[in-house]
Design an enzyme around this catalytic site. Sequence first.
Site, PDB file in Angstrom:
ATOM      1  N   THR A  20      -8.579  -5.850   3.842  1.00 12.11           N
ATOM      2  CA  THR A  20      -8.519  -4.882   2.759  1.00 12.11           C
ATOM      3  C   THR A  20      -9.488  -5.387   1.699  1.00 12.11           C
ATOM      4  O   THR A  20      -9.355  -6.522   1.234  1.00 12.11           O
ATOM      5  CB  THR A  20      -7.096  -4.807   2.160  1.00 12.11           C
ATOM      6  OG1 THR A  20      -6.175  -4.526   3.220  1.00 12.11           O
ATOM      7  CG2 THR A  20      -6.996  -3.730   1.093  1.00 12.11           C
ATOM      8  N   LYS A  26      -3.983  -2.158   9.930  1.00 11.31           N
ATOM      9  CA  LYS A  26      -4.330  -2.304   8.524  1.00 11.31           C
ATOM     10  C   LYS A  26      -4.504  -3.756   8.108  1.00 11.31           C
ATOM     11  O   LYS A  26      -4.990  -4.001   7.003  1.00 11.31           O
ATOM     12  CB  LYS A  26      -3.206  -1.707   7.656  1.00 11.31           C
ATOM     13  CG  LYS A  26      -2.872  -0.262   7.966  1.00 11.31           C
ATOM     14  CD  LYS A  26      -3.903   0.660   7.370  1.00 11.31           C
ATOM     15  CE  LYS A  26      -3.423   2.106   7.410  1.00 11.31           C
ATOM     16  NZ  LYS A  26      -4.305   2.957   6.599  1.00 11.31           N
ATOM     17  N   ARG A  80       1.262  16.097  13.240  1.00 11.78           N
ATOM     18  CA  ARG A  80       2.539  16.753  13.509  1.00 11.78           C
ATOM     19  C   ARG A  80       2.470  18.275  13.419  1.00 11.78           C
ATOM     20  O   ARG A  80       3.459  18.948  13.685  1.00 11.78           O
ATOM     21  CB  ARG A  80       3.614  16.247  12.530  1.00 11.78           C
ATOM     22  CG  ARG A  80       4.107  14.835  12.814  1.00 11.78           C
ATOM     23  CD  ARG A  80       5.190  14.437  11.838  1.00 11.78           C
ATOM     24  NE  ARG A  80       4.689  14.428  10.478  1.00 11.78           N
ATOM     25  CZ  ARG A  80       4.027  13.392   9.932  1.00 11.78           C
ATOM     26  NH1 ARG A  80       3.843  12.302  10.627  1.00 11.78           N
ATOM     27  NH2 ARG A  80       3.571  13.466   8.701  1.00 11.78           N
ATOM     28  N   HIS A 109      -3.718  13.888   0.958  1.00 10.62           N
ATOM     29  CA  HIS A 109      -3.930  12.989   2.108  1.00 10.62           C
ATOM     30  C   HIS A 109      -2.738  13.046   3.063  1.00 10.62           C
ATOM     31  O   HIS A 109      -2.913  13.187   4.283  1.00 10.62           O
ATOM     32  CB  HIS A 109      -4.145  11.558   1.613  1.00 10.62           C
ATOM     33  CG  HIS A 109      -4.208  10.540   2.720  1.00 10.62           C
ATOM     34  ND1 HIS A 109      -5.251  10.490   3.621  1.00 10.62           N
ATOM     35  CD2 HIS A 109      -3.350   9.555   3.072  1.00 10.62           C
ATOM     36  CE1 HIS A 109      -5.035   9.497   4.475  1.00 10.62           C
ATOM     37  NE2 HIS A 109      -3.893   8.916   4.173  1.00 10.62           N
ATOM     38  N   GLN A 150      -3.507   2.324  15.014  1.00 10.03           N
ATOM     39  CA  GLN A 150      -2.450   2.884  14.156  1.00 10.03           C
ATOM     40  C   GLN A 150      -1.630   3.946  14.897  1.00 10.03           C
ATOM     41  O   GLN A 150      -0.406   3.944  14.850  1.00 10.03           O
ATOM     42  CB  GLN A 150      -3.096   3.499  12.900  1.00 10.03           C
ATOM     43  CG  GLN A 150      -2.104   4.044  11.882  1.00 10.03           C
ATOM     44  CD  GLN A 150      -2.811   4.576  10.633  1.00 10.03           C
ATOM     45  OE1 GLN A 150      -4.036   4.529  10.523  1.00 10.03           O
ATOM     46  NE2 GLN A 150      -2.030   5.083   9.695  1.00 10.03           N
ATOM     47  N   GLU A 179     -10.011  12.388   7.733  1.00  8.04           N
ATOM     48  CA  GLU A 179      -9.923  13.724   7.138  1.00  8.04           C
ATOM     49  C   GLU A 179     -11.294  14.398   7.042  1.00  8.04           C
ATOM     50  O   GLU A 179     -11.424  15.595   7.295  1.00  8.04           O
ATOM     51  CB  GLU A 179      -9.315  13.623   5.736  1.00  8.04           C
ATOM     52  CG  GLU A 179      -7.890  13.111   5.728  1.00  8.04           C
ATOM     53  CD  GLU A 179      -7.485  12.634   4.348  1.00  8.04           C
ATOM     54  OE1 GLU A 179      -7.690  11.444   4.050  1.00  8.04           O
ATOM     55  OE2 GLU A 179      -6.983  13.462   3.567  1.00  8.04           O
ATOM     56  N   ASP A 224       0.843  -1.189   0.000  1.00 16.15           N
ATOM     57  CA  ASP A 224       0.000   0.000   0.000  1.00 16.15           C
ATOM     58  C   ASP A 224       0.881   1.243   0.000  1.00 16.15           C
ATOM     59  O   ASP A 224       1.700   1.427   0.902  1.00 16.15           O
ATOM     60  CB  ASP A 224      -0.928  -0.003   1.224  1.00 16.15           C
ATOM     61  CG  ASP A 224      -2.058   1.007   1.084  1.00 16.15           C
ATOM     62  OD1 ASP A 224      -2.342   1.451  -0.047  1.00 16.15           O
ATOM     63  OD2 ASP A 224      -2.668   1.347   2.120  1.00 16.15           O
ATOM     64  N   ARG A 236      -7.789   3.582  13.432  1.00 13.42           N
ATOM     65  CA  ARG A 236      -6.929   4.753  13.656  1.00 13.42           C
ATOM     66  C   ARG A 236      -6.308   4.784  15.045  1.00 13.42           C
ATOM     67  O   ARG A 236      -5.184   5.285  15.210  1.00 13.42           O
ATOM     68  CB  ARG A 236      -7.730   6.044  13.434  1.00 13.42           C
ATOM     69  CG  ARG A 236      -8.289   6.214  12.044  1.00 13.42           C
ATOM     70  CD  ARG A 236      -7.198   6.272  11.000  1.00 13.42           C
ATOM     71  NE  ARG A 236      -7.758   6.468   9.671  1.00 13.42           N
ATOM     72  CZ  ARG A 236      -7.088   6.244   8.545  1.00 13.42           C
ATOM     73  NH1 ARG A 236      -5.825   5.819   8.601  1.00 13.42           N
ATOM     74  NH2 ARG A 236      -7.654   6.428   7.390  1.00 13.42           N
ATOM     75  N   GLU A 242     -10.442   3.760   3.812  1.00  8.04           N
ATOM     76  CA  GLU A 242      -9.596   4.585   2.945  1.00  8.04           C
ATOM     77  C   GLU A 242      -9.996   4.334   1.503  1.00  8.04           C
ATOM     78  O   GLU A 242     -10.027   3.182   1.040  1.00  8.04           O
ATOM     79  CB  GLU A 242      -8.103   4.278   3.165  1.00  8.04           C
ATOM     80  CG  GLU A 242      -7.626   4.774   4.532  1.00  8.04           C
ATOM     81  CD  GLU A 242      -6.118   4.688   4.729  1.00  8.04           C
ATOM     82  OE1 GLU A 242      -5.446   3.930   4.002  1.00  8.04           O
ATOM     83  OE2 GLU A 242      -5.613   5.387   5.635  1.00  8.04           O
ATOM     84  N   ASP A 296      -9.088   0.288   2.147  1.00  3.86           N
ATOM     85  CA  ASP A 296      -8.109  -0.092   3.162  1.00  3.86           C
ATOM     86  C   ASP A 296      -8.697   0.233   4.535  1.00  3.86           C
ATOM     87  O   ASP A 296      -8.474   1.306   5.088  1.00  3.86           O
ATOM     88  CB  ASP A 296      -6.809   0.686   2.897  1.00  3.86           C
ATOM     89  CG  ASP A 296      -5.750   0.415   3.944  1.00  3.86           C
ATOM     90  OD1 ASP A 296      -5.851  -0.605   4.649  1.00  3.86           O
ATOM     91  OD2 ASP A 296      -4.817   1.238   4.054  1.00  3.86           O
ATOM     92  N   GLU A 299      -9.227   4.049  -2.077  1.00  2.73           N
ATOM     93  CA  GLU A 299      -7.997   3.804  -2.833  1.00  2.73           C
ATOM     94  C   GLU A 299      -8.327   3.082  -4.130  1.00  2.73           C
ATOM     95  O   GLU A 299      -9.419   2.540  -4.300  1.00  2.73           O
ATOM     96  CB  GLU A 299      -7.016   2.932  -2.023  1.00  2.73           C
ATOM     97  CG  GLU A 299      -6.706   3.492  -0.634  1.00  2.73           C
ATOM     98  CD  GLU A 299      -5.466   2.878  -0.010  1.00  2.73           C
ATOM     99  OE1 GLU A 299      -4.667   2.236  -0.722  1.00  2.73           O
ATOM    100  OE2 GLU A 299      -5.300   3.071   1.218  1.00  2.73           O
TER     101      GLU A 299
HETATM  102 MN    MN Z   1      -4.022   2.899   2.867  1.00  2.00          MN
END
Ligand code: MN
Length: 416
Positions: free
Chosen positions: A255, A251, A140, A131, A238, A362, A124, A235, A197, A231, A199
């Site tokens: 998937t 993850k 951050r 993103h 993660q 997001e 991935d 969170r 996600e 995906d 994708e």
């Molecule tokens: Mn992903």
Amino acid sequence: MRQQSFIPVAPQSHFPIQNLPYGIFAPAAGGPPRAGVAIGDYVLDLAQLEQYGLLETDFFDQPGLNTFMAAGSDVWLAVRAALQHLLDANTPTLRDNVELRQKLFFPQSQVVMHLPAQIGDYTDFYSSREHATNVGIMFRGADNALMPNWLHLPVAYHGRASSVVLSGTDIHRPYGQTIRDGADAPTFGPSRLMDFELEMGFFVGPGNALGHPIPVNTAANHIFGLALVNDWSARDIQKWEYQPLGPFLAKNLATSISPWIVTLAALEPFRCPSPPQAPPPLPYLQSEGDWAYDIHLEVQLQSAQMAAPAVIARSNFRTLYWNMCQQLAHHTITGCNMRPGDLLASGTISGATPDAYGSLLELTWRGSRPLALPGGETRKFLEDGDRLTLTGWAQGDGFRVGFGEVTGRLLPPLPL
Ligand code: MN
């Protein structure tokens, strides 16, 4: 005048004669899994086409497309031309043979789809600048949003092929270690921050021998076609586990992929430029020509209470900063060998505006701006019973080259 099939195809259908995506299906009435192409609301049985001598190949009476993927683009183009001829409105072979048609065509509602290939390895990427920037700002701060490497190489992690599942598979909320904000020790339990996600992924065709990288400017010859990818992401797991080696258990729970693989030949009319790259990539990543594709993407969410799905995001594959040729060249520059049927996913495809973000992380800005759903519910992250569906298509003049959908529900955690 664009080509038409004798099989009726509505203008909104994802599967006109210009598409002809490959998948693995089994008749619901019984029979082994084998290869087919989607046309309108039907599946054309390629294994039987071979048995009747209407295709001079020996790829399709198998439960995976791997040997066909390995055959390379000359063979793919020859098969595509043969299928487009057989399905053409002016070709009588199948059009005028009712008995043969009844054997070769199955309504899509009367087949069970299987994974399109034996997927040996899954990687991935993280190739959407929007993103990566959004996630970077949240974790951050705006000044360090993009890591120093991001504009120089297509960041990725090695994923887990064993838990790649087909559209329609429901997912149980996973357990894991998480740490609450401000706590000094982790706790164990079901993930509280489940996400999707948006994708796309591509399947590798011919591979490369160990030690022999795939050059960026011939990389497209190694790409069989694309599918939609969700995906699923935990969170909270993660956030606690990802440093310093990246995602792991957040993850690998599942998937999901769509069942039909759309070939590069079908997508050729929709090629377009990628966003400009500055600074220029190092020479081994300098890609000549246009290798983005104009593919409209949508995310739908339907809760257990909702009567119909609601579209919660609209994005486009063309926004990705790193293209598939660059991803493949980078992945193999060490000599890492690719094999037919390997799956390489794009990373979350977020556009520039908040309605184009490809994850709830997001869309709700880490839960700080809950999403309002029709019927009065709100969402920060996925709730048990939520159905998540991704769809996408390239819009032609009077036809669509579409990907169908990848769908799945989040179910409560299984008892441990
Ligand atoms: Mn992903």
